[in-house]
Design a protein around this motif. Sequence first.
Motif, PDB file in Angstrom:
ATOM      1  N   LYS A 148       0.523  -1.019   0.096  1.00 46.28           N
ATOM      2  CA  LYS A 148       0.185   0.337   0.287  1.00 46.28           C
ATOM      3  C   LYS A 148       1.037   1.472   0.134  1.00 46.28           C
ATOM      4  N   SER A 149       2.134   1.117   0.822  1.00 47.53           N
ATOM      5  CA  SER A 149       2.907   2.320   1.265  1.00 47.53           C
ATOM      6  C   SER A 149       3.430   2.738  -0.433  1.00 47.53           C
ATOM      7  N   ALA A 150       3.487   1.568  -1.245  1.00 44.52           N
ATOM      8  CA  ALA A 150       4.833   1.464  -2.548  1.00 44.52           C
ATOM      9  C   ALA A 150       3.637   1.999  -3.275  1.00 44.52           C
ATOM     10  N   SER A 151       2.438   1.454  -3.450  1.00 43.25           N
ATOM     11  CA  SER A 151       0.899   2.516  -4.342  1.00 43.25           C
ATOM     12  C   SER A 151       0.848   3.882  -4.276  1.00 43.25           C
ATOM     13  N   PHE A 152       0.671   3.903  -3.713  1.00 45.14           N
ATOM     14  CA  PHE A 152       0.650   5.321  -2.528  1.00 45.14           C
ATOM     15  C   PHE A 152       1.630   6.315  -2.655  1.00 45.14           C
ATOM     16  N   ARG A 153       3.414   5.803  -2.492  1.00 48.81           N
ATOM     17  CA  ARG A 153       4.161   6.617  -2.891  1.00 48.81           C
ATOM     18  C   ARG A 153       4.119   6.450  -4.523  1.00 48.81           C
ATOM     19  N   ASP A 154       3.728   6.177  -5.146  1.00 49.14           N
ATOM     20  CA  ASP A 154       3.970   5.982  -6.865  1.00 49.14           C
ATOM     21  C   ASP A 154       3.115   6.587  -7.114  1.00 49.14           C
ATOM     22  N   LEU A 155       1.517   6.940  -6.514  1.00 49.99           N
ATOM     23  CA  LEU A 155       0.724   7.510  -6.808  1.00 49.99           C
ATOM     24  C   LEU A 155       1.281   9.536  -6.789  1.00 49.99           C
ATOM     25  N   PHE A 156       1.652   9.331  -5.834  1.00 54.27           N
ATOM     26  CA  PHE A 156       2.163  10.852  -5.048  1.00 54.27           C
ATOM     27  C   PHE A 156       3.239  11.190  -5.929  1.00 54.27           C
ATOM     28  N   LEU A 157       4.270  10.018  -6.342  1.00 57.28           N
ATOM     29  CA  LEU A 157       5.404  10.779  -7.493  1.00 57.28           C
ATOM     30  C   LEU A 157       4.861  10.856  -9.024  1.00 57.28           C
ATOM     31  N   HIS A 158       3.850  10.068  -9.496  1.00 53.69           N
ATOM     32  CA  HIS A 158       2.945  10.573 -10.634  1.00 53.69           C
ATOM     33  C   HIS A 158       2.173  11.898 -10.656  1.00 53.69           C
ATOM     34  N   ASN A 159       1.953  12.086  -9.290  1.00 55.92           N
ATOM     35  CA  ASN A 159       0.808  13.009  -9.162  1.00 55.92           C
ATOM     36  C   ASN A 159       1.253  14.715  -9.199  1.00 55.92           C
ATOM     37  N   ARG A 160       2.526  14.171  -8.215  1.00 53.98           N
ATOM     38  CA  ARG A 160       2.338  16.015  -7.410  1.00 53.98           C
ATOM     39  C   ARG A 160       2.807  17.034  -7.709  1.00 53.98           C
ATOM     40  N   ARG A 161       3.185  16.740  -9.404  1.00 54.29           N
ATOM     41  CA  ARG A 161       3.985  18.208 -10.063  1.00 54.29           C
ATOM     42  C   ARG A 161       2.598  18.834 -10.832  1.00 54.29           C
ATOM     43  N   VAL A 162       1.000  17.874 -11.291  1.00 58.14           N
ATOM     44  CA  VAL A 162       0.786  18.558 -11.891  1.00 58.14           C
ATOM     45  C   VAL A 162      -0.790  19.169 -10.797  1.00 58.14           C
ATOM     46  N   LEU A 163      -0.542  18.569  -9.228  1.00 60.54           N
ATOM     47  CA  LEU A 163      -1.604  19.486  -8.822  1.00 60.54           C
ATOM     48  C   LEU A 163      -1.040  20.302  -8.104  1.00 60.54           C
ATOM     49  N   PHE A 164       0.045  20.034  -7.867  1.00 61.89           N
ATOM     50  CA  PHE A 164       0.865  21.455  -6.933  1.00 61.89           C
ATOM     51  C   PHE A 164       0.794  22.706  -8.444  1.00 61.89           C
ATOM     52  N   GLN A 165       1.206  22.407  -9.881  1.00 63.81           N
ATOM     53  CA  GLN A 165       0.749  24.103 -10.902  1.00 63.81           C
ATOM     54  C   GLN A 165      -0.666  24.064 -10.773  1.00 63.81           C
ATOM     55  N   TYR A 166      -2.144  22.937 -10.462  1.00 55.95           N
ATOM     56  CA  TYR A 166      -2.902  23.259 -10.257  1.00 55.95           C
ATOM     57  C   TYR A 166      -3.423  24.381  -9.537  1.00 55.95           C
ATOM     58  N   LEU A 167      -2.537  23.423  -7.707  1.00 56.68           N
ATOM     59  CA  LEU A 167      -2.797  24.084  -6.814  1.00 56.68           C
ATOM     60  C   LEU A 167      -2.563  26.136  -6.629  1.00 56.68           C
ATOM     61  N   ARG A 168      -1.063  25.388  -6.882  1.00 58.36           N
ATOM     62  CA  ARG A 168      -0.140  27.345  -7.117  1.00 58.36           C
ATOM     63  C   ARG A 168      -1.233  27.583  -7.640  1.00 58.36           C
ATOM     64  N   SER A 169      -1.773  28.063  -9.231  1.00 56.31           N
ATOM     65  CA  SER A 169      -2.745  29.059 -10.020  1.00 56.31           C
ATOM     66  C   SER A 169      -3.722  29.207  -9.711  1.00 56.31           C
ATOM     67  N   ARG A 170      -3.825  28.757  -8.836  1.00 54.47           N
ATOM     68  CA  ARG A 170      -5.134  28.904  -8.120  1.00 54.47           C
ATOM     69  C   ARG A 170      -5.363  29.558  -6.665  1.00 54.47           C
ATOM     70  N   VAL A 171      -4.467  29.372  -5.673  1.00 59.21           N
ATOM     71  CA  VAL A 171      -3.728  30.103  -4.867  1.00 59.21           C
ATOM     72  C   VAL A 171      -2.762  30.063  -3.814  1.00 59.21           C
ATOM     73  N   GLY A 172      -1.128  30.323  -5.632  1.00 59.71           N
ATOM     74  CA  GLY A 172      -0.170  31.431  -5.142  1.00 59.71           C
ATOM     75  C   GLY A 172       0.575  29.857  -4.724  1.00 59.71           C
ATOM     76  N   ARG A 173       2.168  29.773  -4.451  1.00 59.95           N
ATOM     77  CA  ARG A 173       3.010  29.435  -4.363  1.00 59.95           C
ATOM     78  C   ARG A 173       2.950  28.569  -2.896  1.00 59.95           C
ATOM     79  N   GLU A 174       3.252  29.432  -2.506  1.00 55.44           N
ATOM     80  CA  GLU A 174       3.050  29.382  -0.566  1.00 55.44           C
ATOM     81  C   GLU A 174       2.215  28.498  -0.351  1.00 55.44           C
TER      82      GLU A 174
END
Length: 166
Positions: free
Chosen positions: A5-31
Motif C-alpha cells: 500500500k505504501s509503495a502504491s501510494f508513493r507511486d501515486l504521489f510521485l506521478h501526480n504531485r507536479r500536476v496537482l502542485f501546478q493546479y494549486l499554485r495557479s489558484r492560491v499561489g506558491r506558498e
Amino acid sequence: MPDKKSASFRDLFLHNRRVLFQYLRSRVGREDASDLLQETFVRALRYEAFHKVADPPAFLQRIASNLVLDLTRRRKSEQAVIEAGAAAADAPADETRPEERIDFERQSRQFEAAVAKLPRRSRQVLILALHQNLSHDEIARRLGISENAVRKQLRRAILRCRSVVD
C-alpha cells in the motif's frame, strides 16, 4: 501488505504531485499550494476506502479542488471580519440613533477586550492588518515571519474575536 500500500501510494504521489502542485499554485499561489498539496495527500491517506477509488488521480484532484474552495471561503470570511473590525474602529456619525450608538459602543468594548486577550503574536498581526491596513506580505516582513504564519495568526485572532463579539 502495508508495504505494498505504501509503495502504491508513493507511486501515486510521485506521478501526480507536479500536476496537482501546478493546479494549486495557479489558484492560491506558491506558498499555499505547498500546504494544500500536502493536505491533499494526507486526506487521501486517511480515507479508509481509498483502495476502492476507481480513479485515484481524479480523486486527488477533487480533494485539491475542495481544499481550494475551503481556503477561498476562509479568506473571504477573514476579510469580512477585518472589514467589520475596521468599521468598528470608526465612530458612528452624530445623527446615529442612541440605540445604535449604545450597541456600537458595546461591540467596540467587546472587540477591544477580545483583542487585548489575544496571544501577543496574534494581536500584533491583527492590529497591523486592521489599523495599519498592511498586506499579509508586509506584515510578514515587519514581524519576520512567513505569510502563511501571518494567515494562521490572523485566522486565530479573527475566530477568537468573532466568538466574543455578538
